[in-house]
Design an enzyme around this catalytic site. Sequence first.
Site, PDB file in Angstrom:
ATOM      1  N   SER A  95       0.823  -1.205   0.000  1.00 36.06           N
ATOM      2  CA  SER A  95       0.000   0.000   0.000  1.00 36.06           C
ATOM      3  C   SER A  95       0.857   1.254   0.000  1.00 36.06           C
ATOM      4  O   SER A  95       1.964   1.269   0.571  1.00 36.06           O
ATOM      5  CB  SER A  95      -0.898  -0.001   1.238  1.00 36.06           C
ATOM      6  OG  SER A  95      -1.503   1.263   1.438  1.00 36.06           O
TER       7      SER A  95
ATOM      8  N   TYR B 206      -2.599  -0.228   9.936  1.00 35.97           N
ATOM      9  CA  TYR B 206      -2.741  -0.807   8.596  1.00 35.97           C
ATOM     10  C   TYR B 206      -1.434  -0.659   7.816  1.00 35.97           C
ATOM     11  O   TYR B 206      -0.928  -1.619   7.227  1.00 35.97           O
ATOM     12  CB  TYR B 206      -3.886  -0.122   7.856  1.00 35.97           C
ATOM     13  CG  TYR B 206      -3.975  -0.491   6.398  1.00 35.97           C
ATOM     14  CD1 TYR B 206      -4.389  -1.764   6.007  1.00 35.97           C
ATOM     15  CD2 TYR B 206      -3.639   0.424   5.405  1.00 35.97           C
ATOM     16  CE1 TYR B 206      -4.460  -2.117   4.665  1.00 35.97           C
ATOM     17  CE2 TYR B 206      -3.720   0.083   4.059  1.00 35.97           C
ATOM     18  CZ  TYR B 206      -4.130  -1.187   3.700  1.00 35.97           C
ATOM     19  OH  TYR B 206      -4.186  -1.523   2.368  1.00 35.97           O
TER      20      TYR B 206
END
Length: 344
Positions: A143, A168
Site C-alpha cells: 500500500s 494498517y
Amino acid sequence: MKILVTGAAGFIGYFVSKSLLDKGHTVIGLDNINDYYDVDLKYDRLKQLGIAPKEAEIFEKEVHSKNHPGFSFVRMALEDREGLPQLFERHAFDKVCNLAAQAGVRYSLENPEAYIDSNLVGFLNILECCRNYKVKHLVYASSSSVYGLNEKIPFETTDSVDHPVSLYAATKKSNELMAHAYSHLYGFKSTGLRFFTVYGPWGRPDMAMFLFTDAIMNNKPLKVFNSGKLERDFTYIDDITEGVVRILETPTNENEPKKDLYKVYNIGNSKSVKLMDFITAIEESLQQTAQKQMLPMQPGDVEKTWANVDDLIQDFDYRPNTPIKLGVQRFIDWYKSYYKELAK
C-alpha cells in the site's frame, strides 16, 4: 497457469480474477467475505464470475463457476492453518496473487486485532504455503500508506518507509519485510505492489469515490477532511488490474540471483490530484453541487500521495494512464446502473 487469487470477492481481486480468466488462465478465488463493508456487494461481484451467493456462503466448499469454466471459489480465511495448506496441496498453484487483507486506515484505529489476524498471521500462512508447495511467484498487495510521514515527493520505492502513521500501514510494511525474508531463505520470487488510492466501478463503499458520489447524489453532507487540503494519486482500477496481470504473466527465471527474487513497485497514476479537484470532477459528472462539511485531519491520514512508477515502466513497459475525468465518469455510470438494478 493455475493461479490462486485471494480476496477474489474484493474490489481489486474481482477485476484481477476476471482479467486472468479472460486470458485463459485457471483461477481459484479465495475470500472470507467478512462484513467490513456490505457483503452483498461482494456476493454481486462473485455473481459476475458465475458463483451464486448461496454457494459462496459455505465455508471451505469449493464451488465451480457456472459461466467461467476456469474459475472456482472457496470461502476461507487466510488464518485457516489447516484449510489453506490443503487447498495448496490440492491445486499445485503456479503462482499466487495475495490481495486479501483487512483494509482501511481508519478502521485500524477501531479494530486492530482484525489487522493482525488477516494481514500478519494470514500473510505468514500464505508465505508458508508458497514455500512448502513450490509456488514460483507470489505477487501481493502492499500500500502507498507505507510511506507514512515521508515528505519527499513523489514517493519512490527506494525511500525510507520507517514511519507509518496507522496500524494498517505498519502491517503492509511488515508484509514486505516478511516476503523479503522468505524469498531470501527459500528462493521463491515475491513482488509487492504499493497501490495508490484505487477507484472505479465495483469499488469499495468506504473509499472516497464511493462516499463522495453517494453523498452528492443523495443530498447528504460530504465530509471533507483537513479542510480539503489533501492530494491523492488516484489510480483507476483498469490500470491497477493491467499492472498486476502483466507482472503475474511475466515468466519466472529459475536461475535468477537471490537479490533479484524480491521486488517492490509503486502502482499509481503518477500524478497527484487535489481532493477539491476530484470532488469537482464528480460534481460536474453528476451535474450536482456537493454540500461540503469541512473537517480536521483524520488520525492515521497523510496530506499527499504521489507515485513514482519509473521502475514499473522500466521492468514491465507499463504506465497507468487513465485520466481522472474518464475514470470518474465510468464509476458514476456503474453506480447509477448498479443501484438502479437493486431498486427494482
